[in-house]
Design a protein around this motif. Sequence first.
Motif, PDB file in Angstrom:
ATOM      1  N   LYS A 192       5.990 -22.142  48.397  1.00 38.37           N
ATOM      2  CA  LYS A 192       6.909 -21.242  49.061  1.00 38.37           C
ATOM      3  C   LYS A 192       6.573 -20.966  50.519  1.00 38.37           C
ATOM      4  O   LYS A 192       7.440 -20.810  51.344  1.00 38.37           O
ATOM      5  N   GLY A 193       5.339 -20.818  50.870  1.00 34.76           N
ATOM      6  CA  GLY A 193       4.973 -20.508  52.234  1.00 34.76           C
ATOM      7  C   GLY A 193       4.296 -19.146  52.324  1.00 34.76           C
ATOM      8  O   GLY A 193       4.338 -18.345  51.409  1.00 34.76           O
ATOM      9  N   ALA A 194       3.704 -18.878  53.461  1.00 32.01           N
ATOM     10  CA  ALA A 194       2.947 -17.645  53.662  1.00 32.01           C
ATOM     11  C   ALA A 194       3.896 -16.468  53.929  1.00 32.01           C
ATOM     12  O   ALA A 194       5.026 -16.643  54.376  1.00 32.01           O
ATOM     13  N   LEU A 195       3.404 -15.266  53.673  1.00 35.71           N
ATOM     14  CA  LEU A 195       4.159 -14.042  53.920  1.00 35.71           C
ATOM     15  C   LEU A 195       4.358 -13.872  55.421  1.00 35.71           C
ATOM     16  O   LEU A 195       3.399 -13.881  56.187  1.00 35.71           O
ATOM     17  N   ASP A 196       5.611 -13.721  55.835  1.00 29.81           N
ATOM     18  CA  ASP A 196       5.925 -13.576  57.260  1.00 29.81           C
ATOM     19  C   ASP A 196       6.068 -12.110  57.639  1.00 29.81           C
ATOM     20  O   ASP A 196       5.423 -11.636  58.558  1.00 29.81           O
ATOM     21  N   GLU A 226      10.201  -3.119  50.702  1.00 33.41           N
ATOM     22  CA  GLU A 226      10.188  -3.631  49.332  1.00 33.41           C
ATOM     23  C   GLU A 226      10.559  -5.108  49.245  1.00 33.41           C
ATOM     24  O   GLU A 226      10.394  -5.711  48.194  1.00 33.41           O
ATOM     25  N   ARG A 227      11.049  -5.687  50.307  1.00 36.80           N
ATOM     26  CA  ARG A 227      11.392  -7.116  50.300  1.00 36.80           C
ATOM     27  C   ARG A 227      10.380  -7.873  51.153  1.00 36.80           C
ATOM     28  O   ARG A 227       9.981  -7.406  52.211  1.00 36.80           O
ATOM     29  N   PHE A 228       9.999  -9.034  50.692  1.00 39.68           N
ATOM     30  CA  PHE A 228       9.036  -9.845  51.411  1.00 39.68           C
ATOM     31  C   PHE A 228       9.716 -11.114  51.902  1.00 39.68           C
ATOM     32  O   PHE A 228      10.461 -11.746  51.153  1.00 39.68           O
ATOM     33  N   LYS A 229       9.470 -11.445  53.144  1.00 41.12           N
ATOM     34  CA  LYS A 229      10.056 -12.635  53.741  1.00 41.12           C
ATOM     35  C   LYS A 229       8.939 -13.645  53.962  1.00 41.12           C
ATOM     36  O   LYS A 229       7.897 -13.308  54.525  1.00 41.12           O
ATOM     37  N   THR A 230       9.148 -14.873  53.492  1.00 42.75           N
ATOM     38  CA  THR A 230       8.136 -15.911  53.657  1.00 42.75           C
ATOM     39  C   THR A 230       8.651 -16.976  54.607  1.00 42.75           C
ATOM     40  O   THR A 230       9.856 -17.124  54.810  1.00 42.75           O
ATOM     41  N   ARG A 231       7.721 -17.710  55.172  1.00 36.48           N
ATOM     42  CA  ARG A 231       8.098 -18.759  56.113  1.00 36.48           C
ATOM     43  C   ARG A 231       7.076 -19.894  56.049  1.00 36.48           C
ATOM     44  O   ARG A 231       5.878 -19.663  56.035  1.00 36.48           O
TER      45      ARG A 231
END
Length: 103
Positions: free
Chosen positions: A52-56, A35-40
Amino acid sequence: TKGWLSLEQINAVKHFLRRFFKKKSGTLWYRIFPERFKTRKSLGNARMGKGKGALDCMMFYVKKGQILFEVRLKRLKNEFIVLRLLKQCQHKLPFLTKVFKSN
């Protein structure tokens, strides 16, 4: 204990358990969903103000005492095999877990 599970770790456990439940009679429920998405952003050439950056990766936070998987068997003679399988799944998770049986 508590900790984070990534989507790759969840899929590794699901694949491991799904292999068994195709052959044997029983149902398996997953009580976890990322449920949590980390971007980088890229490290070298990202300037300020460009978004923000792409989904990591996708993550799931596990609280202490939370149930991750539930199993219901049609035949009780498979009970020992399933308990052994769940013990093997503990090695694929990054934190300590317990396997318990309820009636």
